[in-house]
Design a protein around this motif. Structure first.
Motif, short mmCIF file in Angstrom:
data_model
loop_
_atom_site.label_atom_id
_atom_site.label_comp_id
_atom_site.label_asym_id
_atom_site.label_seq_id
_atom_site.Cartn_x
_atom_site.Cartn_y
_atom_site.Cartn_z
N GLU A 1 3.75 12.27 9.65
CA GLU A 1 3.94 11.52 8.41
C GLU A 1 3.50 10.08 8.62
OE1 GLU A 1 7.57 9.79 5.59
OE2 GLU A 1 8.01 10.95 7.40
N ASP A 2 2.71 9.55 7.67
CA ASP A 2 2.33 8.14 7.66
C ASP A 2 2.68 7.56 6.30
OD1 ASP A 2 0.74 7.55 10.25
OD2 ASP A 2 -0.11 9.44 9.54
N THR A 3 3.38 6.43 6.32
CA THR A 3 3.77 5.78 5.08
C THR A 3 3.47 4.29 5.20
OG1 THR A 3 5.55 7.37 4.69
CG2 THR A 3 5.66 5.31 3.47
N ALA A 4 2.71 3.77 4.25
CA ALA A 4 2.41 2.34 4.19
C ALA A 4 2.87 1.83 2.83
CB ALA A 4 0.92 2.08 4.38
N GLY A 5 3.48 0.67 2.82
CA GLY A 5 4.01 0.20 1.54
C GLY A 5 4.24 -1.28 1.50
N ALA A 6 4.55 -1.74 0.29
CA ALA A 6 4.89 -3.14 0.03
C ALA A 6 6.00 -3.15 -0.99
CB ALA A 6 3.68 -3.91 -0.48
N SER A 7 6.94 -4.06 -0.81
CA SER A 7 8.04 -4.19 -1.75
C SER A 7 8.40 -5.65 -1.89
CB SER A 7 9.26 -3.38 -1.30
OG SER A 7 9.76 -3.88 -0.07
N GLY A 8 9.00 -5.96 -3.01
CA GLY A 8 9.40 -7.34 -3.26
C GLY A 8 10.59 -7.40 -4.19
N ALA B 1 10.28 -4.47 -7.00
CA ALA B 1 9.21 -3.49 -7.16
C ALA B 1 8.74 -3.05 -5.79
CB ALA B 1 8.05 -4.06 -7.97
N SER B 2 8.17 -1.85 -5.72
CA SER B 2 7.65 -1.36 -4.45
C SER B 2 6.51 -0.39 -4.71
CB SER B 2 8.76 -0.67 -3.64
OG SER B 2 9.19 0.51 -4.29
N TYR B 3 5.64 -0.30 -3.71
CA TYR B 3 4.55 0.70 -3.71
C TYR B 3 4.49 1.31 -2.32
CZ TYR B 3 -0.03 2.73 -3.03
OH TYR B 3 -1.05 3.58 -2.70
N ASN B 4 4.37 2.64 -2.26
CA ASN B 4 4.27 3.33 -0.98
C ASN B 4 3.20 4.41 -1.08
OD1 ASN B 4 6.49 2.44 0.98
ND2 ASN B 4 7.63 2.73 -0.92
N PHE B 5 2.42 4.51 -0.02
CA PHE B 5 1.48 5.63 0.13
C PHE B 5 1.97 6.47 1.29
CE2 PHE B 5 -2.06 7.47 2.54
CZ PHE B 5 -2.54 8.35 1.58
N GLN B 6 2.10 7.77 1.06
CA GLN B 6 2.62 8.69 2.07
C GLN B 6 1.63 9.82 2.30
OE1 GLN B 6 6.07 11.05 0.98
NE2 GLN B 6 6.90 10.94 3.04
N ALA C 1 9.89 0.20 -9.99
CA ALA C 1 10.16 -1.13 -10.54
C ALA C 1 11.57 -1.13 -11.11
CB ALA C 1 9.15 -1.49 -11.63
N ASN C 2 12.33 -2.19 -10.81
CA ASN C 2 13.72 -2.28 -11.25
C ASN C 2 14.00 -3.65 -11.85
OD1 ASN C 2 15.13 0.27 -9.93
ND2 ASN C 2 13.79 -0.61 -8.36
N HIS C 3 14.87 -3.66 -12.85
CA HIS C 3 15.36 -4.91 -13.45
C HIS C 3 16.85 -4.76 -13.66
CE1 HIS C 3 16.49 -7.55 -16.87
NE2 HIS C 3 15.73 -8.41 -16.22
N THR D 1 17.35 -1.29 -15.58
CA THR D 1 16.15 -0.55 -15.98
C THR D 1 15.39 -0.14 -14.73
OG1 THR D 1 15.98 -1.84 -18.02
CG2 THR D 1 14.03 -0.61 -17.34
N ARG D 2 14.92 1.10 -14.72
CA ARG D 2 14.20 1.62 -13.56
C ARG D 2 13.00 2.43 -14.02
NH1 ARG D 2 15.45 3.10 -8.11
NH2 ARG D 2 14.30 4.94 -7.39
N PHE D 3 11.84 2.11 -13.47
CA PHE D 3 10.61 2.87 -13.72
C PHE D 3 10.12 3.42 -12.39
CE2 PHE D 3 10.60 -0.21 -17.21
CZ PHE D 3 10.37 0.61 -18.30
N GLU D 4 9.63 4.67 -12.43
CA GLU D 4 9.08 5.30 -11.23
C GLU D 4 7.87 6.13 -11.61
OE1 GLU D 4 10.26 8.45 -7.65
OE2 GLU D 4 11.73 7.93 -9.20
#
Length: 697
Positions: free
Chosen positions: A219-226, A238-243, A262-264, A278-281
């Motif tokens: 498994e390889d996962t690369a991501g960014a979150s803030g 918010a976050s982005y991940n590639f798996q 994405a969350n608020h 609020t949550r979007f996925e």
């Protein structure tokens, strides 16, 4: 592929080591050995306030230690079904070294590293070559924390761990997990940005007369979150991940996935009495399961008064896969009231629509009302739980499916899960562990049974790898092509009174009534009408629990009567001896078809301190099942260990015998192991953990 990734991580840490060596040799601007001064670093470089100078050391070692050890293991196992036999002698030598400290300053770089190496020699009496070197074992657990007190801290870690997990009633399981992570943080007072990468390899091998691959996952996962604080009462993230996942033994279980979240969150009211989230996925996946997922979830929670609170929720989900295309819209709301400390009341209402492949719709509306009451009486504590559920469902062209539908096996027999939809296509059924990475196998980990009405029952195989009381994820599709209206009424009630001495009689009722109306189409619909009565008596004390119960279940699907007896407890004989035991006996009497099942499960543990340096423990397990239709199967196991610890010397003698008699197979396993370890120095936690794994694997 696995070896290539391992080489990449080793190269990465090699380069990091060379970089650290260069810094130590040449210094950094403003650091010892570099332009700008000797013996100190600028305060700003290390996150030290006020311009104060801090005496630095090129390399500080706060903990340094290790261990040296050796072990001998004798294993003998056989399987009658495959006529496989295996007798092994395994000699292992281990040396482990660990250190923890800092470079220049704890504010610049913190490190902790453990390395374990050792050769292994194996003699297999059933092999053409009587002896051979099976290679080297190595384990690594290393981590670095750069600038832990600055606004841009970074973490690097790499670990490789090998463990042998003896299964109670089947062959041992060897698990090798290799994990590498890299994380970079950028922080401020209002939030932060986080970049991460993870590489993980999971290798499982089971020994059944010969080494067989069970799971081999990369498994390889690369991501960014803030995350960011907009105001004192508003936060966003918010976050982005590639798996990327490869199951090397089964390419059909491999996939690539892109995931965005994405969350608020917004608090308002005097004491943050109200909360709006609020949550979007979104998820895009290709491989074993092709998926295009979009999910929107809105939640509002409110503390109306001191004793009254409520919430409302709205969900929208579009889940398009190569199995099925599902669109779900759902709204719900709840009110909760607390009357003093004794009575809690909850009213929950819901409604929604589900669209399947654009041609089937299901609308539902309903609610439930629950009461939880407990009251101290002159004789003890009285408890009452009541839940009433009512739903009406309108379905056109009945078809659908499930993706990652969660189910948990009961800890008490029957260890069965019944899927509540009929007409399921067996070829579409996929069962995994909760992570979705380990795929369970039919007839090895579970069995399937489908009745005349199309309902499927999943039964856990006690010699498989699904744990007792374990949770699984299920994928499937179904189709009946029928239009109908379904009314469901459920009532659950439980009453008990725990007397002062611990004696607790209890009574439980479960009642379900289903009714079909306006049925049109070819499907054969079967309402699930059930009534279950349970009466029992338990004696509850701080050190033990024992009791029995009788259950009578009338059902249109699977009626049965059951008698269950159980006991569990801990008995402290004296300061040096303790016994723990747990036993459960169940008798199940099925009516249609006529079938009687008797199941006995038990385990016990004896612990003794023979003298100050010497301890002894014995674990025993037993399983017995008699089925009038499927025959008899049983198993038992004994594991004993003698531990001697004197100063920094550890000695462990362990012996085990496991035997399982199934309907078609007889499995026998014997093991004797001797392990000796001498630790030295002041070891960091990772080194101590590696040593304990070697002693007790």
């Amino acid at each position: 592929m696995v070896q290539n990734w391992r080489e990449k991580w080793e190269l990465l840490f090699c380069l990091a080591g060379w970089a650290a060596a260069w810094l130590l040799a040449h210094g950094m601007p403003g650091c010892a050995g570099g332009p700008g001064g000797r013996g100190s670093m600028p305060a700003g470089a290390l996150g030290i306030a006020g311009g104060a100078q801090e005496e630095v050391q090129p390399l500080a070692v706060d903990k340094l230690g290790g261990y040296a050890g050796a072990s001998y293991r004798f294993l003998d196992e056989s399987h009658s079904a495959s006529d496989l036999k295996r007798t092994d002698h395994l000699l292992q030598e281990r040396v482990g070294l660990g250190a923890a400290g800092s470079v220049y300053s704890p504010n610049f770089l913190l490190y902790e590293a453990t390395g374990v190496v050792g050769p292994m020699q194996e003699w297999a009496e059933d092999q053409s070559a009587s002896t051979y070197d099976s290679g080297e074992l190595y384990e690594v657990d290393a981590g670095m924390h750069l600038f832990p007190k600055r606004f841009h801290p970074a973490d690097l870690s790499f670990s490789r761990e090998e463990t042998i997990q003896p299964q109670i009633f089947t062959s041992q399981l060897e698990l090798t997990t290799t994990t590498g992570t890299a994380t970079q943080h950028f922080l401020n007072d209002d939030g932060g940005l986080h970049l991460s990468y993870l590489h993980r390899e999971i290798e499982q091998r089971v020994f059944g007369g010969e080494e067989l691959p069970l799971v081999d996952v990369v498994e390889d996962t690369a991501g960014a979150s803030g995350d960011y604080r907009l105001t004192a009462r508003q936060n966003v993230s918010a976050s982005y991940n590639f798996q990327h996942v490869d199951q090397l033994e089964a390419e059909e279980n491999s996939f690539d996935a892109h995931n965005v979240l994405a969350n608020h969150e917004w608090y308002f009211g005097g004491e943050r009495d109200h909360d709006l989230r609020t949550r979007f996925e979104a998820n895009l996946q290709q491989g074993s399961l092709d998926q295009k997922l979009f999910r929107w979830h809105e939640i509002f929670e409110s503390k109306i008064t001191k004793d009254l609170s409520g919430d409302t929720q709205f969900r929208f989900e579009k889940n398009d896969t190569n199995l099925i295309d599902l669109t779900t819209i759902r709204g719900e709301g709840s009110l909760r009231h607390q009357l003093y400390d004794s009575l809690s009341t909850t009213l929950h209402l819901f409604g929604g629509r589900q669209i399947v492949d654009g041609s089937s719709t299901t609308d539902n509306v309903g609610g439930d009302l629950s009461f939880l009451y407990h009251k101290k009486t002159p004789a003890g504590i009285f408890r009452c739980t009541s839940v009433t559920f009512l739903e009406r469902r309108f379905t056109e062209n009945d078809q659908g499916g499930a993706i990652d539908e969660s189910h948990t096996f009961p800890a008490a027999p029957p260890e069965e899960i019944r899927l509540l939809r009929s007409g399921i296509d067996l070829a579409s059924l996929v069962i995994t562990d909760p992570t979705g990475l380990i795929f369970y196998r039919e007839n090895t980990d579970y069995t399937l049974a489908q009745d005349s009405n199309g309902f499927i029952t999943i039964t856990r195989v006690f010699t498989g790898t699904i744990p007792l009381g374990g949770t699984i994820l299920v994928d499937y599709v179904f189709k009946t092509g029928t239009d109908f209206t379904l009314d469901t009424f459920d009532q659950t009630l439980r009453l008990e009174h725990e007397f002062t001495g611990g004696l607790t009689p209890y009574f439980a009722l479960f009642y379900q009534d289903q009714n079909f109306e306006d049925v049109e189409g070819p499907g054969n619909l079967q309402p699930i009408d059930e009534r279950s009565l349970i009466g029992g008596l338990e004696w509850r004390r701080p050190s033990f629990l024992m009791g029995g119960e009788y259950e009578n279940r009338e059902s249109t699907i699977l009626p049965f009567d059951a008698v269950r007896l159980r006991a569990q407890g801990t008995y402290q004989i004296d300061n040096d001896h303790r016994v723990l035991a747990n036993i459960l006996q169940s008798w199940l009497f099925y009516q249609d078809p006529g079938r009687d099942v008797s199941i006995l499960q038990g385990n016990a543990r004896w612990q003794s301190t023979l003298e100050r340096h010497l301890t002894f423990s014995m674990d025993s397990f037993v399983f017995y099942e008699y089925d009038t239709l499927q025959g008899t199967s049983y198993g038992f196991a004994f594991v004993g260990a003698l531990d001697y610890v004197w100063r920094q010397f550890h000695f462990r003698l362990e012996a085990a015998h496991r035997e399982n008699y199934g309907v078609t197979d007889h499995f026998r396993f014997d093991e004797v192991a001797i392990r000796m370890v001498r630790d030295f120095g002041s070891s960091p936690p990772t080194t101590t953990a590696a040593m304990n794994r070697f002693l007790r694997q």
